[in-house]
Design a protein around this motif. Sequence first.
Motif, PDB file in Angstrom:
ATOM      1  N   LEU A  10      35.903 138.664 117.759  1.00  0.00           N
ATOM      2  CA  LEU A  10      35.765 137.193 118.249  1.00  0.00           C
ATOM      3  C   LEU A  10      34.297 136.682 117.624  1.00  0.00           C
ATOM      4  CD1 LEU A  10      36.610 137.763 121.957  1.00  0.00           C
ATOM      5  CD2 LEU A  10      37.840 136.647 120.294  1.00  0.00           C
ATOM      6  N   ILE A  11      33.291 137.361 117.415  1.00  0.00           N
ATOM      7  CA  ILE A  11      32.044 136.797 116.818  1.00  0.00           C
ATOM      8  C   ILE A  11      32.257 136.370 115.320  1.00  0.00           C
ATOM      9  CG2 ILE A  11      29.456 137.544 116.107  1.00  0.00           C
ATOM     10  CD1 ILE A  11      29.551 139.135 118.612  1.00  0.00           C
ATOM     11  N   ALA A  57      35.132 135.366 113.979  1.00  0.00           N
ATOM     12  CA  ALA A  57      35.891 134.183 113.972  1.00  0.00           C
ATOM     13  C   ALA A  57      35.098 133.086 114.435  1.00  0.00           C
ATOM     14  CB  ALA A  57      37.060 134.429 115.071  1.00  0.00           C
ATOM     15  N   ASN A  58      34.482 133.182 115.147  1.00  0.00           N
ATOM     16  CA  ASN A  58      33.257 131.858 115.664  1.00  0.00           C
ATOM     17  C   ASN A  58      32.568 131.629 114.469  1.00  0.00           C
ATOM     18  OD1 ASN A  58      34.528 131.381 118.227  1.00  0.00           O
ATOM     19  ND2 ASN A  58      33.101 133.294 119.348  1.00  0.00           N
ATOM     20  N   LEU A  59      31.778 132.533 113.854  1.00  0.00           N
ATOM     21  CA  LEU A  59      31.006 132.298 112.811  1.00  0.00           C
ATOM     22  C   LEU A  59      31.754 131.516 111.561  1.00  0.00           C
ATOM     23  CD1 LEU A  59      28.977 135.629 112.522  1.00  0.00           C
ATOM     24  CD2 LEU A  59      28.007 133.557 113.474  1.00  0.00           C
ATOM     25  N   GLU A 100      34.229 129.575 111.751  1.00  0.00           N
ATOM     26  CA  GLU A 100      34.681 128.445 112.168  1.00  0.00           C
ATOM     27  C   GLU A 100      33.223 127.562 112.183  1.00  0.00           C
ATOM     28  OE1 GLU A 100      36.238 128.882 115.932  1.00  0.00           O
ATOM     29  OE2 GLU A 100      38.281 128.908 115.216  1.00  0.00           O
ATOM     30  N   ALA A 101      32.078 128.087 112.451  1.00  0.00           N
ATOM     31  CA  ALA A 101      31.010 127.165 112.603  1.00  0.00           C
ATOM     32  C   ALA A 101      30.540 126.979 111.007  1.00  0.00           C
ATOM     33  CB  ALA A 101      29.917 128.046 113.359  1.00  0.00           C
TER      34      ALA A 101
END
Length: 250
Positions: free
Chosen positions: A223-224, A226-228, A230-231
């Motif tokens: 999850l981390i 994926a969030n990185l 996207e950011a």
Amino acid sequence: MAAPVKERIGQVVLPGDVLLLPPSPREVESGLGLQLNTPAAGTRVVCGPGLRRHGETALLVSKCGLLRYKDPAVYWVHSQQKRYVPVKGDLVIGIVTTKSGDVFKVDIGGSEQAYLSYLAFEGATKRNRPNVQVGDLIYGQFIVANKDMEPELVCIDSCGRPNGMGVIGQDGLLFKVSLGLIRKLLTPHCDIIQDLSKVYPLEIVIGMNGRIWVKAKTVQQTLIVANLLEACEHLTAEQRKSVFARFSDM
């Protein structure tokens, strides 16, 4: 109104704009044009996403965005496009939605679903069928993609080998980003991927249709990651390195 393509590089262009190409050396010698100090003069022009040829001397813009240029003569329109348009040769991530006889229907995030034959897998025969179920993720390549025909996928290369294509494992996470970020991630020796691999060991599959599949050691790390990713679309290089450094120290 038509404008020289050189003057519009880095500027916003709109659908319907006509961009004039530099004159060829023959036109310059005959006095039909002016010599332009650009490497595109006299070379074969390549139209990227958002552009198409308009006669022999101009380009027609088909979508809104920033006009970009790359040596020797490659032009394209950079935009935050979400809807994917199939292109022959593109590697994409699809979701199997229907299994009917010898045919699979695959959602590729476009305006219509793609066609995938059960024979388009390594070693597949009438007796040895691939184990593909509805809901499976497929990493494949387009061999047919035009406006007059249904797009068709295969999971083997020209030599009949998978070359990384086929059914993707179900343990990872699938998410969607803009097509602009996808093109950035697929550039050779991408800094984002190299920096991210230093934070967590991971597996990653990137599709030209804006879909990314990732898998790390744990669900939390996945999850981390994926969030990185996207950011990264909205971060500068310095900001990205600073954010990645926080997680690499954890």
